[in-house]
Scaffold this motif. Structure first.
Motif, mmCIF file in Angstrom:
data_model
loop_
_atom_site.group_PDB
_atom_site.id
_atom_site.type_symbol
_atom_site.label_atom_id
_atom_site.label_comp_id
_atom_site.label_asym_id
_atom_site.label_seq_id
_atom_site.Cartn_x
_atom_site.Cartn_y
_atom_site.Cartn_z
ATOM 1 N N SER A 232 0.813 -1.359 -0.010
ATOM 2 C CA SER A 232 0.059 -0.065 0.020
ATOM 3 C C SER A 232 0.827 1.446 0.076
ATOM 4 C CB SER A 232 -0.843 0.053 1.082
ATOM 5 O OG SER A 232 -0.284 -0.061 2.360
ATOM 6 N N VAL A 233 2.130 1.054 0.018
ATOM 7 C CA VAL A 233 2.792 2.508 -0.008
ATOM 8 C C VAL A 233 3.862 2.374 -1.373
ATOM 9 C CG1 VAL A 233 4.566 3.830 1.148
ATOM 10 C CG2 VAL A 233 2.905 2.766 2.284
ATOM 11 N N ARG A 234 4.121 3.490 -2.112
ATOM 12 C CA ARG A 234 4.724 3.472 -3.018
ATOM 13 C C ARG A 234 5.518 4.750 -3.324
ATOM 14 N NH1 ARG A 234 4.388 -1.048 -3.307
ATOM 15 N NH2 ARG A 234 3.861 -2.461 -4.916
ATOM 16 N N HIS A 235 6.859 4.965 -3.971
ATOM 17 C CA HIS A 235 7.440 6.155 -3.878
ATOM 18 C C HIS A 235 6.565 7.028 -5.017
ATOM 19 C CE1 HIS A 235 11.089 4.140 -2.554
ATOM 20 N NE2 HIS A 235 11.257 5.385 -1.814
ATOM 21 N N GLY A 236 6.444 8.620 -4.552
ATOM 22 C CA GLY A 236 5.752 9.061 -5.051
ATOM 23 C C GLY A 236 6.244 10.435 -5.786
ATOM 24 N N TRP A 237 7.361 10.289 -6.189
ATOM 25 C CA TRP A 237 7.780 11.716 -6.855
ATOM 26 C C TRP A 237 7.174 11.523 -8.408
ATOM 27 C CZ3 TRP A 237 11.764 9.249 -3.630
ATOM 28 C CH2 TRP A 237 12.228 10.097 -2.596
ATOM 29 N N ALA A 238 6.980 10.324 -8.960
ATOM 30 C CA ALA A 238 6.256 9.868 -10.233
ATOM 31 C C ALA A 238 4.992 9.294 -10.082
ATOM 32 C CB ALA A 238 7.169 9.382 -11.148
ATOM 33 N N LEU A 239 4.210 9.638 -10.610
ATOM 34 C CA LEU A 239 2.760 8.906 -10.600
ATOM 35 C C LEU A 239 2.183 8.735 -11.833
ATOM 36 C CD1 LEU A 239 0.974 11.283 -7.770
ATOM 37 C CD2 LEU A 239 2.212 9.196 -7.301
ATOM 38 N N SER A 240 1.201 7.901 -12.029
ATOM 39 C CA SER A 240 0.448 7.773 -13.225
ATOM 40 C C SER A 240 -0.692 8.759 -13.415
ATOM 41 C CB SER A 240 -0.352 6.402 -13.321
ATOM 42 O OG SER A 240 -1.207 6.383 -12.163
ATOM 43 N N ALA A 241 -1.317 9.020 -14.279
ATOM 44 C CA ALA A 241 -2.239 9.984 -14.407
ATOM 45 C C ALA A 241 -3.438 9.888 -13.654
ATOM 46 C CB ALA A 241 -2.501 10.460 -15.985
ATOM 47 N N HIS A 242 -3.956 8.725 -13.718
ATOM 48 C CA HIS A 242 -4.953 8.219 -12.857
ATOM 49 C C HIS A 242 -4.912 8.452 -11.251
ATOM 50 C CE1 HIS A 242 -6.968 6.058 -16.204
ATOM 51 N NE2 HIS A 242 -7.947 6.140 -15.542
ATOM 52 N N GLN A 243 -3.524 8.255 -10.685
ATOM 53 C CA GLN A 243 -3.097 8.659 -9.550
ATOM 54 C C GLN A 243 -3.429 10.184 -9.292
ATOM 55 O OE1 GLN A 243 0.593 6.529 -9.612
ATOM 56 N NE2 GLN A 243 -0.270 5.447 -7.834
ATOM 57 N N ALA A 244 -3.014 10.794 -10.264
ATOM 58 C CA ALA A 244 -2.804 12.436 -10.117
ATOM 59 C C ALA A 244 -4.236 13.040 -10.325
ATOM 60 C CB ALA A 244 -1.961 12.865 -11.152
ATOM 61 N N ALA A 245 -5.217 12.230 -10.699
ATOM 62 C CA ALA A 245 -6.612 12.867 -11.105
ATOM 63 C C ALA A 245 -7.217 13.414 -9.621
ATOM 64 C CB ALA A 245 -7.509 11.733 -11.564
ATOM 65 N N GLY A 246 -7.752 14.627 -9.917
ATOM 66 C CA GLY A 246 -8.303 15.317 -8.524
ATOM 67 C C GLY A 246 -7.200 16.094 -7.756
ATOM 68 N N MET A 247 -5.948 16.001 -8.161
ATOM 69 C CA MET A 247 -4.846 16.893 -7.483
ATOM 70 C C MET A 247 -4.396 17.798 -8.347
ATOM 71 S SD MET A 247 -3.239 13.757 -4.977
ATOM 72 C CE MET A 247 -3.241 12.495 -6.206
ATOM 73 N N ARG A 248 -3.607 18.854 -7.881
ATOM 74 C CA ARG A 248 -2.907 19.783 -8.633
ATOM 75 C C ARG A 248 -1.828 20.368 -7.911
ATOM 76 N NH1 ARG A 248 -4.775 22.977 -13.236
ATOM 77 N NH2 ARG A 248 -4.831 24.703 -11.800
ATOM 78 N N TRP A 249 -0.760 20.521 -8.788
ATOM 79 C CA TRP A 249 0.444 20.983 -8.203
ATOM 80 C C TRP A 249 1.294 22.303 -8.817
ATOM 81 C CZ3 TRP A 249 -0.735 16.177 -9.193
ATOM 82 C CH2 TRP A 249 -0.687 15.029 -8.129
ATOM 83 N N PRO A 250 2.047 23.092 -8.266
ATOM 84 C CA PRO A 250 2.590 24.243 -8.741
ATOM 85 C C PRO A 250 3.227 23.772 -10.068
ATOM 86 C CG PRO A 250 2.863 24.191 -6.440
ATOM 87 C CD PRO A 250 2.513 23.003 -6.673
ATOM 88 N N ALA A 251 3.958 22.851 -10.198
ATOM 89 C CA ALA A 251 4.750 22.583 -11.377
ATOM 90 C C ALA A 251 4.412 21.101 -11.723
ATOM 91 C CB ALA A 251 6.113 22.745 -11.473
ATOM 92 N N VAL A 252 4.273 20.821 -12.935
ATOM 93 C CA VAL A 252 3.967 19.279 -13.394
ATOM 94 C C VAL A 252 5.045 18.961 -14.544
ATOM 95 C CG1 VAL A 252 2.694 17.890 -14.464
ATOM 96 C CG2 VAL A 252 1.967 19.108 -12.333
ATOM 97 N N VAL A 253 5.755 17.870 -14.463
ATOM 98 C CA VAL A 253 6.446 17.198 -15.523
ATOM 99 C C VAL A 253 5.906 15.925 -16.119
ATOM 100 C CG1 VAL A 253 8.881 16.478 -16.278
ATOM 101 C CG2 VAL A 253 8.645 18.247 -14.769
ATOM 102 N N VAL A 254 5.412 16.022 -17.225
ATOM 103 C CA VAL A 254 4.719 14.917 -18.130
ATOM 104 C C VAL A 254 5.761 14.343 -18.781
ATOM 105 C CG1 VAL A 254 2.825 14.217 -19.746
ATOM 106 C CG2 VAL A 254 2.427 15.859 -18.003
ATOM 107 N N VAL A 255 5.853 13.053 -18.635
ATOM 108 C CA VAL A 255 7.015 12.339 -19.507
ATOM 109 C C VAL A 255 6.087 11.350 -20.411
ATOM 110 C CG1 VAL A 255 8.735 10.694 -19.002
ATOM 111 C CG2 VAL A 255 8.476 12.174 -17.349
ATOM 112 N N LEU A 256 6.713 11.607 -21.641
ATOM 113 C CA LEU A 256 6.066 10.645 -22.649
ATOM 114 C C LEU A 256 7.205 10.150 -23.554
ATOM 115 C CD1 LEU A 256 3.573 13.354 -24.065
ATOM 116 C CD2 LEU A 256 3.160 11.496 -22.376
ATOM 117 N N PRO A 257 7.666 8.887 -23.023
ATOM 118 C CA PRO A 257 8.984 8.158 -23.690
ATOM 119 C C PRO A 257 8.232 7.504 -24.980
ATOM 120 C CG PRO A 257 8.124 6.784 -21.650
ATOM 121 C CD PRO A 257 7.392 8.186 -21.685
ATOM 122 N N GLY A 258 9.054 7.017 -25.818
ATOM 123 C CA GLY A 258 8.457 6.567 -27.104
ATOM 124 C C GLY A 258 7.528 5.308 -26.927
#
Length: 781
Positions: free
Chosen positions: A699-725
């Protein structure tokens, strides 16, 4: 658009986050998480043979996330030990965390019911109540049994006269009984919040686990499955598996080929592909997998096709047998409820029979699990009750005139005249429900706003200027937040505004509506462009599509370059926007390794220096958990740069950013504080949470990086979206819309998918979930 300056970055990307997921034991391989479906927001598992959906993120089918089942070492007789984190409520093999030797000590003392436990108890109570109600509908109804109030008194009087107990004149001068009135309870005092104890798993008895382990050993299945099997099948799990080996499919992560191997070992020559036990288990398994992808039902033709792929020679007969055995329910859209719930007779083609009865065009035949069917029916009945029981002539003219915007005034007027209202809009439009709550409170009403996340509660409290006006939905249902319940068991409010409504799954929505008293006004507010709920169903979209209530569309646009970019994505256009303040930055990369490298550089150096947003306020969002640039790889690299350490506490160190998943579908960001004999101590936005050591791994994971579903409903001052090939196949308009709209001041896009991003945005969004709620809402009363 401009690119941020390049800077020094750490070396090569890190490997997968093995400090979080422990390796299975070599002696008896246990289920090993791969692409974590238990992470908040991911309610879907890997797209399977039932739907043919592609494996991408733990989401985009709908708990909408995809939780991919991980396959571990092979067992005897073809049984491969596999277990996946299934976000829609599966049980995972517990890991062990060590806190410098302290966490491995005494077990945590029993704690009072936590918020998550209370929520699960409420779900069980609702299901029992719905099942009881359904059973009452199916049985004979005694005359007058459903009457109450004056009608019941009159019936009793008539029967007394008829039986000769009392003369008729005795009732002529009796005063009419006064209608009972519900007293308004005084405001509940503010309760201090104690450290929240994360729920401990409800394990089976040691005797039951031992008995199941013995049966599994006979069939060559890994002993690590004994605990999950005993929990899934109950106290008689051993007997059930011996009688029907395919019941092993009820264990999270077990696939049909593994259950077939176990059955061959147990049954020998009696085992065959058309064994009715096998086909019934397969039908149930297909529906369970579909539910993890957000579906509350599946088309019967899809189920039959999936059965044929599993070597079932007569899929139609298999479906009929599963319906007759009560494994699934059958529904026919467009037919009367009673008729649609009648199983097909043996030998009768369910779909063909429906066509004959309709006499016109073919009728879609759906198969569904009873838990979701009951939840949808209860929700539809509850919404109709709120619509009909509301006071229609309330005068809210004055607060509507004083509203800060035309859209807010329109929303206030609509709520004054209706018991159910839908409101749509982006982030800026959240000011309108806030204005509604403030206006209702000014009229003396008990008004409250419920949101999906703790961050959403903070933003709503700021918008209303009253922290007591905002709660999380989970806290409201569990009683940990809000006014509590009245003497009738209903939530003591007059107006409830549910923001982030797209995150409502059908079971949570049914519990919520069941908890509202007659006369309570309900507003469902949200952005229809974001990803859907973590559980089965598409409640908000179905309410909008059914036009079951007035719909207020906000005319308040999101401001600035970010608002312009996201608004364009919502209509299928990926526009290049002017960003003089570097609000939007595109960082092109060639491969996944460079994507990880540039992401770490952005979070640790470029964004804090060029934008002024510290690393602690910058969130990384990527498509999936696995892969060379998934959340695990990114979290490993970010930890090495931002908070290096040995991971003494089950892979965690004090200061690590984490995400806690107290219940499937809920992701709560936090920071590791410490660990001791009680477990891992987290600070989740000011709330102290203690996760028992046996629950840390699951039930605990590191949280510097999340999936979009995990991030839904939340906001941050800055966001980095990673789109690898390799993320191209996981992109959709709703995914891009959700990820790009999480930033308040700045958005960096680490771009490595070429034209796939443009195509994903331009592609028209399709209804990716099969549900029945819209049909139920559209049905005549």
């Amino acid at each position: 658009m401009t690119a941020l300056p390049r800077g020094e970055t750490p070396g090569s990307p890190a490997d997968d986050d093995d400090s979080v997921v422990t390796d299975p034991s070599p002696s008896g391989p246990a289920p090993s998480p791969e692409d974590e479906g238990h992470d908040g927001g991911e309610g879907s598992t890997t797209a399977d043979d039932a739907t043919g959906a592609a494996e991408t993120e733990d989401d985009d089918s709908g708990t909408s996330g995809t939780a991919e089942a991980a396959e571990a070492g092979a067992g005897a007789d073809g049984v491969t030990d596999e277990a996946a984190d299934e976000t829609a409520g599966t049980t995972e093999t517990d890991g062990t965390a060590t806190a410098d030797g302290a966490v491995d000590g005494a077990a945590a003392a029993p704690a009072p019911l936590s918020e998550a436990e209370a929520e699960l108890a409420a779900q069980r109570e609702l299901r029992e109540r719905i099942e009881k109600r359904k059973a009452e509908k199916e049985g004979p109804i005694a005359a007058g049994a459903k009457l109450s109030g004056q009608a019941a008194d009159l019936l009793a009087a008539v029967r007394a006269v008829e039986s000769g107990e009392k003369p008729a004149a005795a009732f002529f001068d009796s005063p009419a009984p006064a209608a009972p009135r519900r007293a308004v309870p005084p405001p509940a005092p503010v309760r201090p919040r104690a450290p929240e104890q994360a729920p401990a798993p409800q394990g089976a008895s040691p005797e039951a686990v031992a008995a199941v382990a013995a049966v599994l050993a006979e069939g060559g299945a890994p002993g690590a499955l004994a605990g999950p099997a005993a929990e899934a099948l109950g106290a008689q799990a051993a007997d059930a598996l011996r009688e029907d080996p395919w019941q092993l499919l009820t264990v999270p992560g077990v696939r049909p080929e593994q259950a077939d191997g176990f059955a061959r070992a147990m049954l020998g020559a009696e085992c065959g592909p058309d064994d009715e036990r096998r086909t019934a288990a397969l039908v149930g398994w297909l529906l369970e997998r579909a539910a993890l992808q957000g579906h509350t039902a599946l088309d019967a033709t899809v189920v039959r096709a999936a059965l044929a792929e599993r070597s079932v020679t007569d899929p139609e007969a298999a479906v009929q047998h599963a319906v007759a055995e009560g494994v699934v329910l059958v529904f026919q859209d467009g037919q009367d409820d009673q008729e649609s719930e009648t199983p097909a007779e043996p030998g009768e083609d369910a779909e063909g029979g429906a066509e004959d009865r309709a006499g016109q065009e073919p009728v879609q035949v759906l198969l569904g699990l009873d838990r979701y069917a009951l939840a949808e029916e209860s929700l539809a009945d509850g919404l109709a009750r709120l619509v009909n029981a509301c006071e229609k002539d309330a005068d809210w003219t004055e607060p509507a005139s004083a509203a800060g915007s035309p859209s807010a005034a329109e929303l206030i007027r609509a709520v004054a005249a209706h018991g159910l209202v839908a409101h749509t809009g982006g982030e800026a439009a959240r000011a309108e429900p806030a204005a509604l709550i403030t206006a209702a409170r000014g009229l003396g009403l008990r008004a409250l706003g419920a949101v999906h996340s703790v961050d959403g509660r903070r933003r709503l409290a700021e918008a209303t200027g009253d922290p007591s006006a905002a709660v999380t939905l989970a806290g409201l249902l569990s009683g940990a937040e809000g006014p509590g319940r009245d003497e009738e068991g209903a939530i003591a409010i007059d107006l409830l505004v549910v923001l982030d409504a797209p995150q409502l799954d059908v079971e949570t929505a049914a519990i919520l509506v069941e908890s509202l008293a007659d006369g309570t006004r309900l507003v469902l507010s949200g952005d229809p462009g974001v990803l859907g709920s973590a559980g089965a169903g598409r409640v908000f979209a179905d309410v909008l599509d059914a036009r079951a209530c007035p719909q207020i569309v906000s005319r308040t646009p999101d401001p600035g370059p970010l608002g312009e970019l996201v608004s364009g994505i919502g209509i299928g256009e990926l526009n290049q926007v002017a960003a003089p303040g570097k609000e939007v930055v595109i960082v092109p990369v060639r491969d996944a390794g460079e994507a990880v490298h540039r992401t770490v550089q952005l979070v640790a150096d470029s964004v804090p220096r060029a934008i002024g947003v510290p690393s602690a306020d910058t969130q990384v969002i990527t498509v999936g958990h696995g892969g060379s640039a998934g959340t695990r790889a990114l979290n490993t690299a970010l930890k090495q740069r931002l908070n290096p350490g040995p991971g003494r506490f089950g892979g965690f160190d004090p200061g690590d950013r984490v995400v806690h998943v107290p219940t499937p579908g809920r992701a709560v960001p936090g920071v590791v504080v410490s660990a001791d004999a009680e477990g891992l101590h987290l600070d989740c936005a000011g709330t102290k949470v203690v996760v028992p050591k046996e629950r840390v791994e699951s039930s605990v994971r590191h949280g510097w990086a999340l999936s979009a579903h995990q991030a839904a409903g939340m906001r941050w001052p800055a966001v980095v979206v990673v789109l690898p090939g390799d993320a191209a196949q996981g992109l959709s308009r709703s995914w891009v819309y959700t990820a790009f709209s999480r930033g308040e001041r700045h958005l960096s896009v680490v771009h490595g998918v070429d034209q796939a991003l443009q195509r994903a945005v331009a592609q028209s969004p399709a209804q990716d979930r099969t549900t029945r709620l819209r049909t139920l809402l559209e049905a005549p009363a």
